[in-house]
Write a protein that holds these residues in place. Structure first.
Motif, PDB file in Angstrom:
ATOM      1  N   UNK A   1     -13.965 -45.840 -13.763  1.00 22.67           N
ATOM      2  CA  UNK A   1     -12.724 -46.078 -13.016  1.00 22.67           C
ATOM      3  C   UNK A   1     -13.012 -46.340 -11.549  1.00 22.67           C
ATOM      4  N   UNK A   2     -14.016 -45.677 -11.005  1.00 17.37           N
ATOM      5  CA  UNK A   2     -14.365 -45.914  -9.603  1.00 17.37           C
ATOM      6  C   UNK A   2     -14.922 -47.323  -9.466  1.00 17.37           C
ATOM      7  N   UNK A   3     -15.746 -47.738 -10.439  1.00 14.06           N
ATOM      8  CA  UNK A   3     -16.266 -49.110 -10.426  1.00 14.06           C
ATOM      9  C   UNK A   3     -15.113 -50.107 -10.475  1.00 14.06           C
ATOM     10  N   UNK A   4     -14.166 -49.860 -11.347  1.00 13.15           N
ATOM     11  CA  UNK A   4     -13.055 -50.800 -11.504  1.00 13.15           C
ATOM     12  C   UNK A   4     -12.174 -50.852 -10.258  1.00 13.15           C
ATOM     13  N   UNK A   5     -12.086 -49.745  -9.540  1.00  8.95           N
ATOM     14  CA  UNK A   5     -11.389 -49.769  -8.245  1.00  8.95           C
ATOM     15  C   UNK A   5     -12.075 -50.775  -7.330  1.00  8.95           C
ATOM     16  N   UNK A   6     -13.399 -50.673  -7.300  1.00  7.45           N
ATOM     17  CA  UNK A   6     -14.157 -51.585  -6.461  1.00  7.45           C
ATOM     18  C   UNK A   6     -14.007 -53.027  -6.924  1.00  7.45           C
ATOM     19  N   UNK A   7     -13.991 -53.206  -8.235  1.00  5.06           N
ATOM     20  CA  UNK A   7     -13.878 -54.570  -8.767  1.00  5.06           C
ATOM     21  C   UNK A   7     -12.529 -55.185  -8.395  1.00  5.06           C
ATOM     22  N   UNK A   8     -11.458 -54.406  -8.543  1.00  7.48           N
ATOM     23  CA  UNK A   8     -10.119 -54.895  -8.184  1.00  7.48           C
ATOM     24  C   UNK A   8     -10.076 -55.248  -6.700  1.00  7.48           C
ATOM     25  N   UNK A   9     -10.705 -54.408  -5.886  1.00  2.90           N
ATOM     26  CA  UNK A   9     -10.733 -54.672  -4.437  1.00  2.90           C
ATOM     27  C   UNK A   9     -11.495 -55.951  -4.156  1.00  2.90           C
ATOM     28  N   UNK A  10     -12.592 -56.162  -4.854  1.00  2.00           N
ATOM     29  CA  UNK A  10     -13.396 -57.371  -4.638  1.00  2.00           C
ATOM     30  C   UNK A  10     -12.587 -58.605  -5.001  1.00  2.00           C
ATOM     31  N   UNK A  11     -11.842 -58.542  -6.086  1.00  2.00           N
ATOM     32  CA  UNK A  11     -11.057 -59.701  -6.521  1.00  2.00           C
ATOM     33  C   UNK A  11      -9.955 -60.040  -5.526  1.00  2.00           C
ATOM     34  N   UNK A  12      -9.451 -59.020  -4.807  1.00  2.00           N
ATOM     35  CA  UNK A  12      -8.391 -59.351  -3.849  1.00  2.00           C
ATOM     36  C   UNK A  12      -8.930 -59.523  -2.439  1.00  2.00           C
ATOM     37  N   UNK A  13     -10.262 -59.586  -2.343  1.00  2.00           N
ATOM     38  CA  UNK A  13     -10.862 -59.905  -1.052  1.00  2.00           C
ATOM     39  C   UNK A  13     -11.058 -58.719  -0.134  1.00  2.00           C
ATOM     40  N   UNK A  14     -10.827 -57.503  -0.647  1.00  2.00           N
ATOM     41  CA  UNK A  14     -11.018 -56.314   0.201  1.00  2.00           C
ATOM     42  C   UNK A  14     -12.451 -55.831  -0.002  1.00  2.00           C
ATOM     43  N   UNK A  15     -13.372 -56.484   0.708  1.00  2.00           N
ATOM     44  CA  UNK A  15     -14.787 -56.216   0.451  1.00  2.00           C
ATOM     45  C   UNK A  15     -15.194 -54.825   0.923  1.00  2.00           C
ATOM     46  N   UNK A  16     -14.596 -54.389   2.019  1.00  2.00           N
ATOM     47  CA  UNK A  16     -14.968 -53.068   2.548  1.00  2.00           C
ATOM     48  C   UNK A  16     -14.673 -51.982   1.529  1.00  2.00           C
ATOM     49  N   UNK A  17     -13.484 -52.050   0.934  1.00  2.00           N
ATOM     50  CA  UNK A  17     -13.104 -51.057  -0.065  1.00  2.00           C
ATOM     51  C   UNK A  17     -13.998 -51.165  -1.291  1.00  2.00           C
ATOM     52  N   UNK A  18     -14.324 -52.406  -1.659  1.00  2.00           N
ATOM     53  CA  UNK A  18     -15.162 -52.620  -2.845  1.00  2.00           C
ATOM     54  C   UNK A  18     -16.528 -51.969  -2.655  1.00  2.00           C
ATOM     55  N   UNK A  19     -17.123 -52.195  -1.505  1.00  2.00           N
ATOM     56  CA  UNK A  19     -18.468 -51.648  -1.255  1.00  2.00           C
ATOM     57  C   UNK A  19     -18.427 -50.123  -1.236  1.00  2.00           C
ATOM     58  N   UNK A  20     -17.371 -49.597  -0.651  1.00  2.00           N
ATOM     59  CA  UNK A  20     -17.217 -48.127  -0.608  1.00  2.00           C
ATOM     60  C   UNK A  20     -17.156 -47.554  -2.013  1.00  2.00           C
ATOM     61  N   UNK A  21     -16.399 -48.230  -2.874  1.00  2.00           N
ATOM     62  CA  UNK A  21     -16.266 -47.750  -4.264  1.00  2.00           C
ATOM     63  C   UNK A  21     -17.601 -47.859  -4.992  1.00  2.00           C
TER      64      UNK A  21
END
Lengths: 214, 426
Positions: free
Chosen positions: B177-197
């Motif tokens: 689920x933490x990975x998928x949080x990051x994946x969703x963030x990456x898809x919407x262009x929120x790279x900072x959140x994605x990397x954190x996840x």
């Protein structure tokens, strides 16, 4: 003697017969439902969790509306400014699933009704609809309507941006969980990028689960 | 010489017609209580559902509120596998509404806490790994529908469900689920959140490789069968988890345009279930089990005392009559204690989500989505393949990226053994 045996038999038999006919039903919930009733949107209601609910949406849009109407930069100009209020730049970063349109639609509609012409609202989320109709008119497929044509669709002066953020905390011993929501609203001037108005709405909810579910 | 006839035998023979009638009445009563007629309007509504899901919807109607969440879990996964995402979303959202609703002072909760009813009397909400899994599927549906923000919120909520693990090291460790949080963030262009996840995932899975920020395609494969719940210990009061049965596949290779790649086993669902730790309700069940043992012991003891008193009362002469009466009273107390012991119910709730999987595997890459052919092949730990396992597959291609979902075991066959109902619509 015979009557005594018959009596003993009925005393033993009858409870078992009743038990047999009802024992299955105790495992199945056959409780009656409740007819639906209207409930005030601003009331807490019977069904509640720690997420965003109707009373939160109602209260926050009401507060933001009043604040925007009291802001001279937006509602006190000589020429009514054009404002876009939609969810395009309203980002959900919280752990609550929500349809953001509920917040922005409600705010836009309340403002539109209360502003009395002091502000003009642009329906950018309807731009496809507008483009399609303009094309039909210019192709000659339909007539020009009763208001003639405009060279361009309206540009906007201000646009709403915002963020829904949340902070969760859990007490494992009592299984109490709380969620703090902070919902920020900002109006951005679309030429300079200046934030001409901002406000936030916050609330915190706590609940504790029944011991059966901890 | 005349034979002395046994009075009881004579009584039953003389009244054989009467007892025959009683027997028929008992049988008829037993039969009628097990047949549930589904009202015509409900049956009409069920008939509008996909054929593969109708039995599940019938169960949902029959079992009502007590198993509402559980049945919606089953329906949701089956609908997801079928590709009916709106139906799946509705089922999962209905389940979440019930999960998020805090139950307090309901009749079902009171029953489950009481001595006389099993924990299974309560309205089912699932254990943390099951609740987290609802958010997992709901988040996948949001991803498929392009609602990345709500997808991220779903995955976050799923991680929070895991926060009640008793041992600190297993709290909020649902890496998938933490990975998928990051994946969703990456898809919407929120790279900072994605990397954190992804950094959080790395702490839990040291061998995890960060997806490149250019990756836009996600492959998920679910293998095996759901973890099982069993009731063990005194009075079946201890809830234990076991890995699902009758499967061996737990490794996946994806074939992407004829190139094979090994999927990363991101989450062991059985581990999530078993690392839950003790529950608060376990203490209640333990209390019930202790009560049962003590009552049973008291009942036996009292009955023994009563028996002994009855035996010695003839020896006590005139006082024997009093002793006999007293022993009768003690015998009744003993029977009551034994009755209480028999009817107290410390049985743990063993209802569980039956069409979950055992392990979830992932792979990400960058693709132009135009000509993409993807399939999944299943293996066990030793590398033995299972080509006979035909994979359920869901495939969504969009401009933002593609999503492929595979499953080694069908989610349609959910056998419900928690009641014995003959479902009829006649």
């Amino acid at each position: 003697m015979k009557n005594r045996y018959k009596l003993i038999f009925w005393v033993l038999f009858l409870p078992n017969m009743i038990a047999c006919s009802t024992v299955y039903d105790t495992n199945i919930d056959n409780s009656r439902g409740r007819a639906s009733i209207y409930t005030d949107v601003s009331s807490v209601g019977r069904v509640a969790g720690v997420g965003i609910q109707s009373q939160d949406i109602s209260a926050m849009s009401d507060r933001m509306m009043r604040d925007i109407l009291a802001t001279p930069v937006l509602a006190g100009r000589a020429v009514a400014p054009r404002v876009i209020i939609d969810s395009e730049y309203f980002i959900n970063e919280s752990s609550s699933r929500i349809n953001k349109n509920m917040i922005t639609d409600r705010l836009r509609i309340q403002l539109n009704r209360a502003a009395g012409g002091r502000m003009m609202f642009i329906g950018r989320h309807f731009s496809h609809m507008v483009q399609k109709e303009r094309q039909l008119k210019r192709q000659g497929t339909v007539d020009l309507g009763t208001m003639g044509t405009a060279k361009k669709t309206a540009g906007a002066d201000f646009r709403l941006g915002g963020r829904i953020a949340s902070l969760d905390s859990i007490d494992r011993r009592s299984a109490a969980k709380s969620r703090f929501h902070q919902i920020t609203f900002e109006m951005i001037e679309l030429e300079t990028g200046a934030i001409v108005w901002s406000n936030f709405y916050d609330f915190k909810k706590t609940s504790s689960e029944d011991v059966l579910y901890r | 010489m005349t034979l002395k006839r046994h009075p009881v035998k004579t009584f039953f023979i003389d009244n054989s017609k009467f007892f025959g009638l009683c027997l028929i009445c008992i049988l008829l009563t037993g039969c009628s209580s097990n047949v549930r007629k589904i009202p015509d309007q409900v049956q009409a509504e069920i008939n509008t559902m996909p054929a593969e899901l109708r039995e599940l919807y019938k169960l949902q109607f029959i079992e009502g509120e007590r198993n509402f969440v559980l049945n919606n879990m089953h329906i949701g996964v089956a609908a997801f596998e079928k590709g009916d995402f709106e139906l799946a979303k509705r089922a999962f959202e209905d389940a979440i509404l019930n999960i998020e609703y805090v139950y307090s002072d309901t009749e079902a909760s009171a029953k489950a806490r009481s001595l006389w009813h099993a924990e299974g009397a309560k309205t089912f909400k699932g254990e943390p790994y099951e609740r987290a899994s609802i958010y997992y599927y709901l988040g996948l549906i949001d991803l498929i529908q392009g609602d990345y923000e709500n997808a991220r919120a779903s995955f976050k909520s799923g991680v929070l469900q895991d926060a009640f693990a008793e041992e600190d090291q297993h709290q909020c460790d649902f890496a998938l689920l933490i990975f998928l949080q990051g994946w969703a963030s990456q898809l919407m262009g929120d790279e900072a959140f994605a990397i954190e996840a992804f950094k959080e995932v790395k702490k839990l899975r040291p061998d995890f490789q960060f997806p490149d920020l250019s990756h836009n395609t996600l492959l998920i494969a679910e293998t095996g069968r759901s973890p099982r719940k069993l009731a063990d210990g005194v009075g079946h009061s201890e809830l234990v988890y076991r890995r699902g049965k009758a499967f061996k596949e737990n490794r996946v290779k994806f074939r992407i345009n004829n190139l094979q790649t090994v999927a990363y086993p991101m989450e062991d669902i059985y581990f999530q279930s078993a690392s839950r730790g003790g529950r608060a309700v376990d203490k209640i069940l333990k209390g019930k089990a202790v009560f049962r043992e003590k009552s049973s012991h008291i009942g036996l003891t009292l009955s023994n005392i009563a028996n002994k008193a009855i035996l010695i009362s003839p020896l006590l002469g005139s006082a024997g009559g009093v002793a006999s009466m007293a022993s009768g009273g003690v015998a009744v107390l003993g029977a009551v204690a034994t009755f209480a012991a028999i009817h107290s119910n410390p049985h743990a709730d063993v209802r569980y989500w039956k069409n979950l999987s055992d392990t979830v595997h992932i792979h990400t890459f960058q693709s132009d989505t135009a000509n993409l052919a993807v399939s999944a092949e299943y293996f066990d730990r030793k590398g033995r393949g299972y080509p006979s396992l035909t994979s359920a597959k869901t495939q969504i291609k969009s401009d933002n990226g593609s999503f492929f979902w595979f499953r080694s075991r069908s989610s349609f066959n959910v056998k419900n053994k928690w009641h014995n109902i003959f479902i009829s619509n006649k």
